[in-house]
Write an enzyme that holds these catalytic residues in place. Structure first.
Site, short mmCIF file in Angstrom:
data_model
loop_
_atom_site.label_atom_id
_atom_site.label_comp_id
_atom_site.label_asym_id
_atom_site.label_seq_id
_atom_site.Cartn_x
_atom_site.Cartn_y
_atom_site.Cartn_z
N ASP A 189 30.69 43.30 40.08
CA ASP A 189 31.84 43.19 40.92
C ASP A 189 33.00 43.92 40.47
O ASP A 189 33.28 43.97 39.27
CB ASP A 189 31.68 41.52 41.10
CG ASP A 189 33.24 41.14 41.45
OD1 ASP A 189 34.77 42.56 41.45
OD2 ASP A 189 32.97 39.98 41.88
N HIS A 190 33.73 45.51 40.79
CA HIS A 190 34.58 45.84 39.70
C HIS A 190 35.86 44.96 39.54
O HIS A 190 36.59 45.83 39.15
CB HIS A 190 34.82 47.45 40.73
CG HIS A 190 35.48 47.85 39.90
ND1 HIS A 190 35.61 48.28 39.01
CD2 HIS A 190 35.15 49.20 40.60
CE1 HIS A 190 35.79 49.50 38.28
NE2 HIS A 190 35.61 50.28 38.88
#
Ligand code: CAO
Length: 450
Positions: free
Chosen positions: A422-423
């Site tokens: 999850d950036h």
């Protein structure tokens, strides 16, 4: 003073020990007569239990995962003044359960993939559904459609039902979402275009094609697990900005060790799989990189760092994908992990996993190595922030450095790894450090003992 009454589970017919899969109210909530209080799910049907009275919830007597029967007390209710008079004349009789949902064609006894892919409520959804600024109609829908709508953040009051007597079907919710995404609303009251993060979403509708025009076709309904996990996967894919980092681990020594120890575990009745080592190595990497053993909190502004290591493992079953969780993997040795993995995948394939077996994961592993492939992009199992995909190892020549400028090609067994993250939580550099670390652990599994 308002009377306190017990609200009980109505006659469930032949159903016994039915699991509570959803608790829809909490103490202090004001409920109307007939408002849904809990959802129950047996292996054949899902049903919502309505309140037999109006009032304020005083105390909940059931929780998620409890098994209930006819007459079990759901909660105590401080009856509303109007209801009080009635209550004083007649004992509260349980209202009938909402008619059972259409008996399912499949009889999968596992719980909904909401449990398989657990998400904290409320789920941040990147679409902004238009605010309700006109009175909504009272929607009629089955529990599964209600749950589907809740998971997508859709107000059923604004969805037009196409079923008998205006009953809302899953397709109606899908159409509503599609229309919202396309910037038009089903309801005239909602004129604002749908946006995600301030950027308008103007996706063209998928074309409706009659495939039978082109050749013979057969319609096969999706399994219940596929339908429900599909909705979660779709949401996770859209709601989480995914990036996938690829790497390769040299597992030549690890595989030699695994094979040399296999005879011993086979005598004990289980297989020492690569997956057990992967779980162990991931725990080591998670310890060293705590941001990967975390979830975003509800506000999306804080990271909840977990001090426990529960690892989910994707298992392919004929009905679809399920993700049982190995609890406290950090406290288990590779043999214990291998034994537990074998037990969990058997339970999964025999449809005997319980909700609790699929809850509380911190990080997931999806291994397709036994099947094939060189890499893939796994979808993050929200609210986790990363997932490791594992593909098939292959022997290939690798340049091995010797002393000074010396070196040579040597045959090494290389394992492809695909880490989706999850950036919002993890930067690319952190992900590259995580996979590099994991590679070093797998290349020398003794590191996982350090
Ligand atoms: N590279 C090469 N061979 C591998 C391997 C890898 N990465 N991983 C496993 N293998 C081999 C094993 O050594 C075994 O070979 P032998 O039968 O010769 O010993 C064979 O593949 C089968 O492996 P296994 O039975 O030991 O199973 P596993 O530990 O690899 O996997 C499980 C178990 C539950 C993960 C698997 O059965 C499964 O369901 N995988 C699919 C998961 C999935 O669908 N993920 C996709 C999610 S995204 O949609």
């Amino acid at each position: 003073m308002a009377a306190v009454i017990e609200i009980k589970v109505p006659d469930l017919g032949d159903f016994k020990d039915v699991e509570v899969i959803e608790v829809l109210v909490k103490p202090g909530d004001k409920v109307d007569k007939e408002a849904s209080l809990i959802s129950l799910e047996s292996d054949k049907a899902t049903m919502e239990i309505p309140s037999s009275d109006a009032g304020v919830v005083k105390e909940l007597k059931v929780k998620l995962g409890d098994k209930v029967n006819t007459g079990s007390v759901i909660l105590t209710l401080e009856a509303a003044a109007a209801a009080e008079a009635v209550a004083s004349q007649a004992p509260a009789s349980p209202a009938p359960a909402v008619p059972k949902e259409e008996a399912r064609a499949d009889t999968v006894s596992q719980e909904s993939p909401r449990e398989i892919l657990p998400i904290p409520k409320p789920t941040p959804v990147p679409f902004e559904y238009q605010p309700v600024d006109s009175p909504t109609h009272k929607p009629h829908a089955s529990p599964s459609v209600r749950r589907f709508a809740r998971e997508l953040g859709v107000d059923l009051g604004r969805v037009q039902g196409s079923g008998p007597k205006g009953r809302i079907q899953q397709e109606d919710v899908q159409t509503f979402v599609k229309t919202s995404l396309a910037g038009t609303s089903v309801s005239a009251a909602a004129a604002k275009p749908a946006v995600a993060g301030g950027v308008p979403f103007n996706l063209p509708e998928l074309p409706q094609i009659d495939f039978s025009k082109f050749g013979p076709v057969e319609i096969r309904p999706l399994s219940r697990i596929k339908k429900l996990s599909g909705a979660n996967l779709h949401r996770n894919w859209i709601a989480i900005p995914h990036v996938t980092q690829f790497d390769e681990a040299d597992i030549t020594e690890l595989e030699a060790f695994r094979k040399s120890s296999s005879a011993e575990t086979e005598k004990q009745g289980f297989k020492l799989t690569l997956l057990a080592f992967l779980v162990k190595a991931c725990v080591t990497a998670l310890r060293a990189h705590p941001d990967f053993n975390a979830s975003l909190d509800r506000s999306g502004e804080n990271l909840v760092l977990k001090k426990y290591f529960h690892i989910g493992v994707a298992v392919d079953t004929p009905e679809g994908l399920v993700v049982p969780v190995i609890r406290d993997a950090d406290r288990k040795g590779v043999f214990d992990l291998a034994r537990e993995l074998a037990e969990l995948s058997k339970l999964a394939r025999d449809k005997k996993l319980k909700s609790v077996d699929m809850q509380g994961g911190c990080f997931s592993i999806s291994s397709l190595g036994g099947i094939g492939g060189t890499a893939f992009t796994p979808i993050i199992n929200a609210p986790e922030v990363a997932i490791l995909g594992v593909s098939r190892s292959h022997m290939r020549p690798v340049w091995v450095n010797g002393k000074g400028d010396a070196g040579e090609f040597a045959p090494r067994l290389m394992l492809p790894l695909s880490l989706s993250y999850d950036h919002r939580v993890i930067d690319g550099a952190a992900a590259a450090r995580f996979t590099s670390y994991l590679v070093s652990v797998l290349s020398d599994i003794r590191r996982s003992l350090l």
